[in-house]
Enzyme design. Structure first.
Site, PDB file in Angstrom:
ATOM      1  N   VAL A 191      50.841   2.615  -9.813  1.00  0.00           N
ATOM      2  CA  VAL A 191      49.477   2.842  -9.330  1.00  0.00           C
ATOM      3  C   VAL A 191      48.444   2.206 -10.257  1.00  0.00           C
ATOM      4  O   VAL A 191      47.458   1.621  -9.795  1.00  0.00           O
ATOM      5  CB  VAL A 191      49.214   4.351  -9.170  1.00  0.00           C
ATOM      6  N   GLU A 192      48.670   2.292 -11.549  1.00  0.00           N
ATOM      7  CA  GLU A 192      47.673   1.791 -12.496  1.00  0.00           C
ATOM      8  C   GLU A 192      47.606   0.270 -12.557  1.00  0.00           C
ATOM      9  O   GLU A 192      46.517  -0.300 -12.661  1.00  0.00           O
ATOM     10  CB  GLU A 192      47.964   2.338 -13.904  1.00  0.00           C
TER      11      GLU A 192
END
Length: 294
Positions: A128-129
């Protein structure tokens, strides 16, 4: 190519890129021509807080250090609720995450052993990051954080307001409120970035990241780097643009915020919430981790 032949999404991206380039060029040119020293107050604060005056003057005198109008204006309109977190739980994304686990098995195993954090949760956060380390941002963290810090000066705040493009313009009251919340925060993060760069003997002007100033595959803010980042690959440096360090740092962060092997779902949510205080984010991370269990 005529306008009608360009798909709408591509045309919008082209326009956004031109606006960003124009804003970057405008602020860099204004400073290089000596019209305004937007960072005068920031430099004074840094020297008062113990940084060497010659080093600070030299750093802010470099042409690549300038007011980052484009990135910070994007940060001010950022909304977690508008992000498409479902993209990370598609079969294709999960397959990529599973390959990442296989390719980084040694580092993930060491993190599980040392910190007690599930490799699937670490991998979900990296997905996600930074899309597993493939998209970590290309903006100058020094410029982003210096710009945020400079907004504590009313004159800079007013000048910045006037150059925000219409598609990112919010009400003046909303803008003033965001400045109140972020200017001092930006200054704290700026100091941490400079201390991290000094500790690791790197040029702070070369550290790239997101339009919020987050760094590396783990997207740590500089204060978090100083507090939680770890040398996972044991090469003597902390570099969040390496997978070993990013994995160990995420694991250490979660452990320090309550993660333990076998913890209940509610406590897992609290630990991930400390990483990013967004319910959308927390749900996305734990959903991906569940899907990685197979």
């Amino acid at each position: 190519m005529s306008r009608l032949s360009v798909p709408r999404k591509i045309r919008a991206a082209m326009i956004a890129g031109l606006v960003g380039a124009a804003l970057t060029g405008w602020t860099a040119a204004a400073q290089s021509q000596g019209k305004t020293d937007y960072f005068a107050g920031v430099k004074q604060r840094l020297v008062a807080d113990g940084f060497a005056a010659p080093a600070i003057e030299g750093l802010y005198g470099r042409p690549e250090v300038f007011l980052e109008a484009d990135g910070v204006s994007r940060f001010f309109v950022h909304s977690e609720a508008k992000l498409n977190y479902d993209q990370f739980s598609t079969p294709e994304s999960i397959q990529k995450a599973q390959r990442y686990i296989e390719e980084n098995s040694a580092a993930l195993s060491e993190a599980e052993k040392t910190y007690g954090v599930d490799r699937r949760v670490i991998t979900a956060i990296l997905l996600v990051e930074s899309r597993l380390g493939t998209v970590a941002g290309n903006r100058s963290c020094l410029n982003i954080l210096s710009t945020l810090a400079a907004l504590s000066d009313p004159a800079v705040q007013d000048a910045f307001w006037r150059i925000i493009p219409s598609e990112r313009r919010i009400s003046r009251d909303q803008y003033d409120e965001r400045v109140r919340k972020r200017a001092d925060w930006g200054y704290r993060e700026l100091k941490a970035l400079l201390r991290y760069a000094e500790r690791e003997r790197i040029d702070p002007a070369t550290v790239q990241g997101s339009y919020a100033g987050a760094v590396g595959y783990a997207q740590f803010m500089p204060t978090s780097i100083l507090a939680y980042a770890r040398d996972g690959d044991n090469d003597g440096t902390v570099n969040l643009f390496t997978h070993g360090d990013a994995i160990a740092s995420i694991a250490n962060y979660l452990k320090r915020h309550g993660w333990q092997p076998g913890l209940a779902r509610e406590k897992a949510e609290r630990a991930v919430h400390a990483y990013n205080p967004s319910t959308y984010y927390v749900n996305a991370i734990l959903k991906v981790a569940d899907l990685l269990k197979g």
